[in-house]
Write an enzyme that holds these catalytic residues in place. Structure first.
Site, short mmCIF file in Angstrom:
data_model
loop_
_atom_site.label_atom_id
_atom_site.label_comp_id
_atom_site.label_asym_id
_atom_site.label_seq_id
_atom_site.Cartn_x
_atom_site.Cartn_y
_atom_site.Cartn_z
N PHE A 128 27.36 32.55 26.78
CA PHE A 128 26.24 32.15 27.64
C PHE A 128 26.31 30.66 27.88
CE2 PHE A 128 21.98 30.60 28.59
CZ PHE A 128 21.65 31.42 29.65
N ASP A 214 30.59 24.30 24.14
CA ASP A 214 29.18 24.35 24.49
C ASP A 214 28.40 24.42 23.18
OD1 ASP A 214 26.59 25.07 25.11
OD2 ASP A 214 27.14 26.54 26.64
N LYS A 243 19.23 21.70 23.87
CA LYS A 243 18.13 22.26 23.07
C LYS A 243 17.51 21.35 22.00
CE LYS A 243 18.73 27.12 24.00
NZ LYS A 243 19.95 27.51 24.69
#
Ligand SMILES: *Cc1c(COP(=O)(O)O)cnc(C)c1O
Length: 386
Positions: A128, A214, A243
């Site tokens: 993702f 990532d 995040k």
């Protein structure tokens, strides 16, 4: 009737206040928050030091644009660079934007150095990388792409943890980058294995292919290491963060080795909000609080928590993950049903991938709170498996 666009399947919960590891609803009910806003509020809700920075900075200066030099941006970039693998940092506002920046940097590298011959980017199935058009094209999950075809066709997806499949694609001269999550988050807490990652690194070196990690979900302390690549001791050329970097203040970052960073020059990439005073002041404080002591504690709490989880789940689920990046792959019960029952116990956690429940306590969680979570989970297990 809601005036908000209908893009989320939301639970019927709403909260008015947060404190450390807890969220409170309007009626004053207390929920143990082992979701942390999906690995965002890692230092807990209403963290007093973060609040102080936000308050004080908001009274001085929030934003000037990147037309001018921003000292906090310089300082945060230096901290990130020195705490990781060196290189330079581009600031943006989200994980998808950080990945967009990484994709663009890989693209311009291939175009400038190889006259466009190198342009394909290899990503992993089940990965993702975000919801913008480029990052959903990079994402290795059909459900994310559905309805938005044609997606960008320069992404090639190969099975995760399968070196031969990767080699078959990367051996060709047209690949410019390989992008992966060291531990897949949305995919269900699936870690890259060490020898695989080592071979990927060597292949990328050999073929002059950029290796992009990532770390939007795995980064900033979640695994007990500041960055998950440090678990493996294998450095990427580019890393993306978001995040946990702002503890709830939107901020994203793309860090690139100097060898590649120089391909971004004035006019090639930009963001109005990216790296503004508020975001960078908070990011600095987050990394300052994320010291060795805290990371060491995360490792220990992770071991403690996983051990207890394994005991209560037994053969009803597989417990996996690093530090406080923990997932349980459930057997015989749907993760959505499981989470509904957790809500009845006033425990918050996050679904993922193939029937996985993610347990993401804030990194400042106490052992007592971990025990409280175990107690709630025991009740849930009893009710669902009988
Ligand atoms: C959450 C996430 C993203 C997307 O971040 P946004 O801030 O929602 O754009 C990208 N990659 C990974 C690994 C993520 O977990």
């Amino acid at each position: 009737m809601s005036y908000v666009m209908n893009t989320y399947n939301r639970y019927k919960l709403e909260f008015v206040k947060g404190e450390g590891s807890y969220l409170f609803d309007r009626e004053g009910n207390r929920y143990l928050d082992f979701a942390s806003g999906i690995a965002v509020t890692n230092l807990g809700h209403s963290n007093s030091e973060i609040s102080k920075v936000i308050c004080e900075q908001s009274k001085k200066l929030l934003h000037t644009s990147n037309l001018y030099k921003i000292p906090f941006q310089e300082e945060l970039a230096e901290i990130i660079s020195k705490k990781s693998f060196g290189g330079k940092v581009f600031f943006c506002n989200s994980g998808a934007e950080a990945n967009e920046a990484a994709i663009k940097l890989a693209r311009i590298y291939g175009n400038r150095k190889y006259e466009g011959v190198k342009y394909k980017i290899v990503t992993m199935t089940n990965s993702f990388h975000g919801r913008t058009l480029a990052t959903l094209s990079a994402t290795g999950q059909d459900k994310v792409k559905k309805g938005f075809e044609p997606t960008l066709d320069f992404f090639v997806s190969v099975p995760f943890n399968n070196y031969d499949a990767l080699y078959e694609v990367v051996k060709n001269e047209d690949v410019v980058a390989v992008m992966l999550e060291p531990i897949q988050g949305e995919g269900g807490i699936i870690a890259a294995n060490r020898t695989y990652l080592q071979k990927v690194r060597e292949l990328c070196n050999r073929m002059d292919v950029l290796l992009i990690f990532d770390e939007v979900q795995t980064g900033v302390g979640r695994t007990g290491y500041l960055f998950a690549y440090q678990i493996y001791g294998i450095e990427p050329d580019i890393m993306t963060l978001a995040k946990g970097l702002g503890n709830g203040i939107p901020i994203g970052a793309m860090i690139a080795n100097d060898r590649f960073a120089t391909y971004f020059t004035p006019g090639t990439h930009a963001s109005t909000f990216g790296g503004n005073y508020l975001a960078c002041a908070v990011g600095k404080k987050v990394l300052e609080l994320m010291d060795d002591q805290l990371l060491d504690d995360v490792k220990k709490k992770g071991v403690y928590f996983k051990q207890k989880l394994k005991k209560i789940f037994d053969d009803r689920g597989e417990v996996r993950g690093e530090g406080l990046l923990i997932g349980v792959s459930l057997k015989g019960v749907k993760n959505t049903d499981f989470i509904d029952e957790c809500h009845n116990e006033h425990l918050l956690c996050v679904p993922a991938g193939d029937n996985v429940v993610r347990l993401y306590p804030p990194l400042i969680v106490s052992y007592e709170e971990i025990d409280e979570c175990i107690k709630k989970l025991k009740n849930v297990i009893e009710r669902l498996w009988g």
